[in-house]
Write a protein that holds these residues in place. Structure first.
Motif, mmCIF file in Angstrom:
data_model
loop_
_atom_site.group_PDB
_atom_site.id
_atom_site.type_symbol
_atom_site.label_atom_id
_atom_site.label_comp_id
_atom_site.label_asym_id
_atom_site.label_seq_id
_atom_site.Cartn_x
_atom_site.Cartn_y
_atom_site.Cartn_z
ATOM 1 N N PRO A 173 58.912 -97.428 21.796
ATOM 2 C CA PRO A 173 57.519 -97.630 22.225
ATOM 3 C C PRO A 173 57.033 -96.512 23.154
ATOM 4 O O PRO A 173 55.870 -96.125 23.106
ATOM 5 C CB PRO A 173 57.543 -98.967 22.970
ATOM 6 N N TRP A 174 57.934 -96.011 23.999
ATOM 7 C CA TRP A 174 57.559 -94.906 24.886
ATOM 8 C C TRP A 174 57.166 -93.680 24.066
ATOM 9 O O TRP A 174 56.211 -92.992 24.394
ATOM 10 C CB TRP A 174 58.715 -94.580 25.831
ATOM 11 N N ALA A 175 57.919 -93.411 23.002
ATOM 12 C CA ALA A 175 57.636 -92.232 22.179
ATOM 13 C C ALA A 175 56.285 -92.343 21.486
ATOM 14 O O ALA A 175 55.625 -91.332 21.245
ATOM 15 C CB ALA A 175 58.741 -92.037 21.149
ATOM 16 N N THR A 176 55.845 -93.545 21.197
ATOM 17 C CA THR A 176 54.557 -93.692 20.512
ATOM 18 C C THR A 176 53.371 -93.445 21.432
ATOM 19 O O THR A 176 52.298 -93.077 20.964
ATOM 20 C CB THR A 176 54.421 -95.086 19.876
ATOM 21 N N PHE A 230 53.601 -91.409 24.264
ATOM 22 C CA PHE A 230 53.984 -90.320 25.161
ATOM 23 C C PHE A 230 52.794 -89.456 25.558
ATOM 24 O O PHE A 230 52.653 -89.071 26.722
ATOM 25 C CB PHE A 230 55.058 -89.451 24.512
ATOM 26 N N ALA A 231 51.913 -89.150 24.632
ATOM 27 C CA ALA A 231 50.777 -88.276 24.928
ATOM 28 C C ALA A 231 49.842 -88.909 25.958
ATOM 29 O O ALA A 231 49.233 -88.208 26.760
ATOM 30 C CB ALA A 231 50.006 -87.964 23.651
ATOM 31 N N ALA A 232 49.767 -90.210 25.975
ATOM 32 C CA ALA A 232 48.852 -90.879 26.893
ATOM 33 C C ALA A 232 49.427 -91.021 28.300
ATOM 34 O O ALA A 232 48.666 -91.088 29.267
ATOM 35 C CB ALA A 232 48.499 -92.261 26.357
ATOM 36 N N VAL A 233 50.748 -91.046 28.440
ATOM 37 C CA VAL A 233 51.329 -91.311 29.757
ATOM 38 C C VAL A 233 51.686 -90.056 30.529
ATOM 39 O O VAL A 233 51.881 -90.111 31.740
ATOM 40 C CB VAL A 233 52.555 -92.239 29.642
ATOM 41 N N GLY A 234 51.802 -88.920 29.876
ATOM 42 C CA GLY A 234 51.966 -87.659 30.586
ATOM 43 C C GLY A 234 53.400 -87.226 30.822
ATOM 44 O O GLY A 234 54.348 -87.861 30.380
ATOM 45 N N THR A 235 53.519 -86.124 31.559
ATOM 46 C CA THR A 235 54.833 -85.500 31.746
ATOM 47 C C THR A 235 55.697 -86.211 32.776
ATOM 48 O O THR A 235 56.910 -86.067 32.754
ATOM 49 C CB THR A 235 54.663 -84.029 32.165
#
Length: 121
Positions: free
Chosen positions: A82-85, A87-92
């Motif tokens: 779920p984190w990988a899906t 990832f772009a929204a949650v940042g570095t």
């Protein structure tokens, strides 16, 4: 005050209807089921094999370790996918947190490998 009691009344009605449906389904199942007790149906079933010996058997601790390792890596997958899906929204910053999490899992895997837990003998 009547607005609150109406809301609780709806919730109570849903709970009563749900429990009534559940009891009704069990009662209908019981009423429609035809059972014939035969000696074959009353014997112990063990994966299609006739039971032999006592019901007590000791299991080696290694099997529990395999099960524990499976649970650890299944939980890893539950968090990782779920984190990988998103990832772009949650940042570095979440990337760093995920690498810390994966480092902990990797240390556990290396420990299990070094202790030779992962060898199947």
């Amino acid at each position: 005050m009547s607005h609150v009691s109406e809301a609780y009344g709806v919730v109570a009605a849903i709970i009563v209807l749900g429990l009534g449906g559940l009891v009704g389904a069990f009662a209908l199942n019981r009423a429609l089921t035809i059972t014939y007790s035969t000696p074959e149906k009353l014997t112990t079933y063990e994966s299609g094999v006739d039971p032999v010996g006592e019901g007590w058997a000791q299991i080696h601790i290694r099997y529990y370790l395999f099960a524990y390792l499976y649970v650890i890596f299944a939980v890893d997958a539950v968090y990782l996918f779920p984190w990988a899906t998103v990832f772009a929204a949650v940042g570095t910053s979440s990337l760093i947190e995920m690498f810390v999490f994966l480092a902990f899992v990797t240390v556990g895997l290396l420990y299990a490998w070094r202790k030779k837990i992962l060898t199947w003998t």
